[in-house]
Design a protein around this motif. Structure first.
Motif, PDB file in Angstrom:
ATOM      1  N   SER A  99       0.763  -1.053   0.018  1.00 19.91           N
ATOM      2  CA  SER A  99      -0.373  -0.064   0.244  1.00 19.91           C
ATOM      3  C   SER A  99       1.090   1.089   0.252  1.00 19.91           C
ATOM      4  CB  SER A  99      -1.141  -0.224   1.647  1.00 19.91           C
ATOM      5  OG  SER A  99      -1.617  -1.249   1.274  1.00 19.91           O
ATOM      6  N   LEU A 100       2.213   0.952   0.747  1.00 20.01           N
ATOM      7  CA  LEU A 100       3.327   1.995   0.653  1.00 20.01           C
ATOM      8  C   LEU A 100       3.532   1.921  -0.980  1.00 20.01           C
ATOM      9  CD1 LEU A 100       4.679   4.405   2.503  1.00 20.01           C
ATOM     10  CD2 LEU A 100       5.943   2.743   2.579  1.00 20.01           C
ATOM     11  N   VAL A 101       4.439   1.749  -1.319  1.00 17.28           N
ATOM     12  CA  VAL A 101       4.608   1.394  -2.636  1.00 17.28           C
ATOM     13  C   VAL A 101       3.398   2.193  -3.290  1.00 17.28           C
ATOM     14  CG1 VAL A 101       5.606   0.413  -4.832  1.00 17.28           C
ATOM     15  CG2 VAL A 101       5.970  -0.451  -1.816  1.00 17.28           C
ATOM     16  N   LEU A 102       2.198   1.779  -3.820  1.00 15.82           N
ATOM     17  CA  LEU A 102       1.222   2.673  -4.573  1.00 15.82           C
ATOM     18  C   LEU A 102       1.310   3.908  -4.227  1.00 15.82           C
ATOM     19  CD1 LEU A 102      -1.403  -0.294  -4.728  1.00 15.82           C
ATOM     20  CD2 LEU A 102       0.477  -0.397  -6.552  1.00 15.82           C
ATOM     21  N   TYR A 103       1.486   3.966  -2.945  1.00 19.53           N
ATOM     22  CA  TYR A 103       0.849   5.467  -2.511  1.00 19.53           C
ATOM     23  C   TYR A 103       2.477   6.202  -3.231  1.00 19.53           C
ATOM     24  CZ  TYR A 103       0.759   9.556   0.641  1.00 19.53           C
ATOM     25  OH  TYR A 103       0.912  11.098   1.024  1.00 19.53           O
ATOM     26  N   CYS A 104       3.351   5.358  -3.497  1.00 26.23           N
ATOM     27  CA  CYS A 104       4.545   6.795  -3.447  1.00 26.23           C
ATOM     28  C   CYS A 104       3.870   6.638  -5.496  1.00 26.23           C
ATOM     29  CB  CYS A 104       5.385   6.308  -2.989  1.00 26.23           C
ATOM     30  SG  CYS A 104       5.926   6.431  -1.200  1.00 26.23           S
ATOM     31  N   ILE A 105       4.282   5.557  -5.952  1.00 25.55           N
ATOM     32  CA  ILE A 105       3.834   5.350  -7.006  1.00 25.55           C
ATOM     33  C   ILE A 105       2.636   6.538  -7.791  1.00 25.55           C
ATOM     34  CG2 ILE A 105       3.168   3.945  -9.108  1.00 25.55           C
ATOM     35  CD1 ILE A 105       4.592   1.911  -7.708  1.00 25.55           C
ATOM     36  N   GLU A 106       1.761   6.549  -7.666  1.00 27.23           N
ATOM     37  CA  GLU A 106       0.702   7.246  -7.141  1.00 27.23           C
ATOM     38  C   GLU A 106       1.211   8.804  -6.907  1.00 27.23           C
ATOM     39  OE1 GLU A 106      -2.587   6.569  -5.064  1.00 27.23           O
ATOM     40  OE2 GLU A 106      -3.304   4.927  -5.600  1.00 27.23           O
ATOM     41  N   VAL A 121       6.878  -1.933 -23.005  1.00 27.86           N
ATOM     42  CA  VAL A 121       6.603  -0.626 -23.032  1.00 27.86           C
ATOM     43  C   VAL A 121       7.690  -0.322 -23.345  1.00 27.86           C
ATOM     44  CG1 VAL A 121       7.773   0.882 -20.399  1.00 27.86           C
ATOM     45  CG2 VAL A 121       5.931  -1.634 -20.334  1.00 27.86           C
ATOM     46  N   GLN A 122       7.013   1.317 -24.241  1.00 30.89           N
ATOM     47  CA  GLN A 122       8.228   2.107 -24.554  1.00 30.89           C
ATOM     48  C   GLN A 122       8.824   3.023 -23.875  1.00 30.89           C
ATOM     49  OE1 GLN A 122       8.322   1.670 -27.346  1.00 30.89           O
ATOM     50  NE2 GLN A 122       7.016   0.346 -27.617  1.00 30.89           N
ATOM     51  N   GLU A 123       8.039   3.714 -23.211  1.00 29.05           N
ATOM     52  CA  GLU A 123       9.137   4.536 -22.112  1.00 29.05           C
ATOM     53  C   GLU A 123       8.678   4.571 -20.616  1.00 29.05           C
ATOM     54  OE1 GLU A 123       8.528   9.521 -21.288  1.00 29.05           O
ATOM     55  OE2 GLU A 123       7.209   8.321 -22.626  1.00 29.05           O
ATOM     56  N   LEU A 124      10.397   4.151 -19.729  1.00 29.30           N
ATOM     57  CA  LEU A 124       9.937   3.869 -18.616  1.00 29.30           C
ATOM     58  C   LEU A 124       9.026   4.633 -17.487  1.00 29.30           C
ATOM     59  CD1 LEU A 124      13.928   2.628 -17.779  1.00 29.30           C
ATOM     60  CD2 LEU A 124      11.428   0.771 -18.397  1.00 29.30           C
ATOM     61  N   SER A 125       8.856   4.137 -16.439  1.00 25.92           N
ATOM     62  CA  SER A 125       7.843   4.709 -15.505  1.00 25.92           C
ATOM     63  C   SER A 125       8.309   3.890 -14.151  1.00 25.92           C
ATOM     64  CB  SER A 125       6.718   5.422 -15.921  1.00 25.92           C
ATOM     65  OG  SER A 125       5.741   3.845 -16.147  1.00 25.92           O
ATOM     66  N   LEU A 126       7.351   5.347 -13.002  1.00 26.94           N
ATOM     67  CA  LEU A 126       6.723   3.851 -11.782  1.00 26.94           C
ATOM     68  C   LEU A 126       6.178   2.985 -11.985  1.00 26.94           C
ATOM     69  CD1 LEU A 126       7.916   7.080  -9.287  1.00 26.94           C
ATOM     70  CD2 LEU A 126      10.084   5.852  -9.991  1.00 26.94           C
ATOM     71  N   GLN A 127       5.293   3.802 -12.464  1.00 24.24           N
ATOM     72  CA  GLN A 127       4.818   2.121 -12.710  1.00 24.24           C
ATOM     73  C   GLN A 127       4.751   1.371 -13.395  1.00 24.24           C
ATOM     74  OE1 GLN A 127       1.264   2.620 -11.410  1.00 24.24           O
ATOM     75  NE2 GLN A 127       1.456   0.691 -11.141  1.00 24.24           N
ATOM     76  N   ALA A 128       5.477   1.459 -15.093  1.00 18.64           N
ATOM     77  CA  ALA A 128       5.697   0.266 -15.673  1.00 18.64           C
ATOM     78  C   ALA A 128       6.967  -0.853 -14.861  1.00 18.64           C
ATOM     79  CB  ALA A 128       6.390   0.940 -16.625  1.00 18.64           C
ATOM     80  N   VAL A 129       7.496   0.237 -14.146  1.00 14.72           N
ATOM     81  CA  VAL A 129       8.965  -0.964 -13.502  1.00 14.72           C
ATOM     82  C   VAL A 129       7.878  -1.563 -12.185  1.00 14.72           C
ATOM     83  CG1 VAL A 129      10.390  -0.998 -11.878  1.00 14.72           C
ATOM     84  CG2 VAL A 129      10.507   0.189 -13.862  1.00 14.72           C
ATOM     85  N   GLY A 157       9.734   8.571  -6.398  1.00 17.33           N
ATOM     86  CA  GLY A 157      10.827   7.134  -7.014  1.00 17.33           C
ATOM     87  C   GLY A 157      12.086   6.643  -5.812  1.00 17.33           C
ATOM     88  N   GLY A 158      11.674   5.667  -5.618  1.00 19.42           N
ATOM     89  CA  GLY A 158      12.944   5.045  -4.841  1.00 19.42           C
ATOM     90  C   GLY A 158      11.681   3.385  -4.891  1.00 19.42           C
ATOM     91  N   ILE A 159      11.344   3.337  -4.414  1.00 20.08           N
ATOM     92  CA  ILE A 159      10.212   1.355  -3.751  1.00 20.08           C
ATOM     93  C   ILE A 159       9.690   0.940  -5.002  1.00 20.08           C
ATOM     94  CG2 ILE A 159      11.081   2.139  -1.298  1.00 20.08           C
ATOM     95  CD1 ILE A 159       7.648   3.042  -1.139  1.00 20.08           C
ATOM     96  N   GLU A 160      10.006   1.533  -6.373  1.00 20.97           N
ATOM     97  CA  GLU A 160       9.042   0.628  -6.988  1.00 20.97           C
ATOM     98  C   GLU A 160       9.688  -0.771  -7.521  1.00 20.97           C
ATOM     99  OE1 GLU A 160      12.333   3.326  -8.868  1.00 20.97           O
ATOM    100  OE2 GLU A 160      10.691   3.228  -7.422  1.00 20.97           O
ATOM    101  N   ASN A 161      10.465  -1.214  -7.013  1.00 21.51           N
ATOM    102  CA  ASN A 161      11.033  -2.372  -6.938  1.00 21.51           C
ATOM    103  C   ASN A 161      10.547  -2.999  -6.543  1.00 21.51           C
ATOM    104  OD1 ASN A 161      12.811  -0.494  -9.409  1.00 21.51           O
ATOM    105  ND2 ASN A 161      14.622  -2.763  -8.840  1.00 21.51           N
ATOM    106  N   LEU A 162      10.406  -2.826  -5.140  1.00 17.76           N
ATOM    107  CA  LEU A 162      10.785  -3.330  -4.320  1.00 17.76           C
ATOM    108  C   LEU A 162       8.342  -3.778  -4.008  1.00 17.76           C
ATOM    109  CD1 LEU A 162      12.597  -1.538  -1.067  1.00 17.76           C
ATOM    110  CD2 LEU A 162      12.785  -3.316  -2.664  1.00 17.76           C
ATOM    111  N   SER A 163       7.676  -3.353  -5.522  1.00 20.48           N
ATOM    112  CA  SER A 163       6.395  -4.349  -5.006  1.00 20.48           C
ATOM    113  C   SER A 163       6.141  -5.197  -4.981  1.00 20.48           C
ATOM    114  CB  SER A 163       6.271  -3.575  -6.997  1.00 20.48           C
ATOM    115  OG  SER A 163       5.968  -2.648  -7.429  1.00 20.48           O
ATOM    116  N   LEU A 164       5.048  -5.516  -3.928  1.00 17.89           N
ATOM    117  CA  LEU A 164       3.988  -6.531  -3.760  1.00 17.89           C
ATOM    118  C   LEU A 164       4.746  -7.749  -2.917  1.00 17.89           C
ATOM    119  CD1 LEU A 164       1.415  -7.799  -5.118  1.00 17.89           C
ATOM    120  CD2 LEU A 164       2.588  -9.219  -6.613  1.00 17.89           C
ATOM    121  N   ILE A 165       6.343  -7.011  -2.154  1.00 19.81           N
ATOM    122  CA  ILE A 165       6.517  -7.473  -0.995  1.00 19.81           C
ATOM    123  C   ILE A 165       5.587  -7.793   0.072  1.00 19.81           C
ATOM    124  CG2 ILE A 165       8.483  -7.329   0.833  1.00 19.81           C
ATOM    125  CD1 ILE A 165      10.320  -6.587  -1.442  1.00 19.81           C
ATOM    126  N   PRO A 166       5.397  -9.038   0.395  1.00 21.85           N
ATOM    127  CA  PRO A 166       4.240  -9.164   1.925  1.00 21.85           C
ATOM    128  C   PRO A 166       4.333  -8.407   2.659  1.00 21.85           C
ATOM    129  CG  PRO A 166       5.863 -11.245   1.408  1.00 21.85           C
ATOM    130  CD  PRO A 166       5.685 -10.404   0.189  1.00 21.85           C
TER     131      PRO A 166
END
Length: 323
Positions: A95-102, A211-219, A106-115
């Protein structure tokens, strides 16, 4: 309210049907302070649980389990290109990852879906796909068990290592983490940002997703897709994610291994050491997908031990020791 002989079945992702002699949840610091006072008076053994996604119960808990449900996420500061975000320790990490991406932070997009919950992140120094919590950590607040006083810990105070911190070592069971503050790159203010896509299958997954252009959401989407493809859903198959740590070894030992296994994968680690993926090692030993009774190594990810149904904690632990 403190409950007696409380089932922990729904409070651990391994789905171990064990009981706690006493159980209580806290959603405010005042509630936590009161519960700690009771714990001290009763001299109970104490375990703090968040999401229960990093614990294996091998027997009933004969003390008290305190469930951390401290909520809230807010922006608490702006320093040049960085934004400070504070989250309650009981918030779900994703939930924190999604809050930041919205908010394009940047910084924790690679840590998405860690339970699990936010409070466990600094305890473990959680990490995935080339990023660790310490890379974005600003500070945390934690209540001292013996005094009920809230203290602040900066990066230097936490002794972060590979899935390590002082809260697992010298300060174990002495503090309850109540909030965590992260320092994240604000792409709205500072659009120049280096995405970390070289680790694991991220780059390939981004190509597959066209993905054509990198973004936090894409990663984040790529990491989420990889995790969903490899890791079983605890709601369907009891597990605690990656059970094993990757061994970190000396360069000389790595060279000896490489003589016998030229294709051994590796990554540079601190102090000139080498990290070898535990999943690869487990697979070479023939354990990937192997089932032993009600447990075993998952077919899609050797690092994950699973509960196929009715497994006991002792059974899972014995399988881990055998591996």
């Amino acid at each position: 309210m403190i409950f007696e002989n409380y089932s922990l079945l729904n409070f651990n992702t391994f789905a171990m049907n064990v009981q706690a002699a006493h159980f209580a949840a806290f959603s405010t610091e005042a509630e936590l302070r009161h519960l700690l006072q009771v714990v001290r008076e009763q001299a109970w053994k104490m375990l703090v649980l968040g999401g229960g996604s990093n614990v294996l119960f091998t027997q009933n808990w004969d003390g008290i389990v305190l469930q951390n449900t401290l909520k809230g996420i807010e922006v608490v500061g702006q320093e040049n290109e960085y934004t400070l975000v504070k989250a309650g320790a009981g918030e779900l990490w994703h939930s924190l990852v999604l809050y930041c991406i919205e908010r394009n932070l940047g910084g924790i997009e690679n840590l998405s879906l860690i339970p699990g919950c936010v409070g466990a992140a600094p305890m473990q120094n959680i990490g995935a796909y080339g990023v660790e919590l310490k890379d974005v950590f600003e500070e945390l607040e934690a209540m001292e068990v013996k005094s009920g006083v809230v203290k602040k810990f900066k990066t230097a105070d936490c002794g972060f290592g590979y899935r390590e911190s002082v809260f697992k070592r010298e300060l174990k069971n002495q503090f309850v983490i109540t909030s965590v503050t992260l320092r994240l790159k604000n792409l709205n203010v500072f659009p120049y940002y280096t995405f970390k896509t070289s680790y694991g299958d991220i780059k390939q997954r981004l190509e597959d997703m066209q993905v054509q252009e990198l973004s936090l959401q894409a990663v984040s989407n790529a990491v989420t897709a990889i995790r969903q493809a490899k890791l079983p859903d605890p709601k369907e198959l009891g597990n605690a994610g990656s059970f094993f740590k990757n061994p970190v070894i000396k360069q000389a030992l790595f060279e000896n291994i490489k003589l016998q296994y030229p294709l051994v994968p590796s990554f540079p680690a601190e102090h000139g050491n080498i990290k070898i993926p535990a999943g690869w090692l487990i697979e070479q030993c023939g354990w990937k997908g192997k089932r032993v009774g009600n447990t075993g190594s998952h077919a899609k990810q050797a690092l994950v031990l699973v509960n196929y149904g009715n497994a006991t904690g002792a059974e899972v632990w014995q399988c881990a020791q055998d591996i």
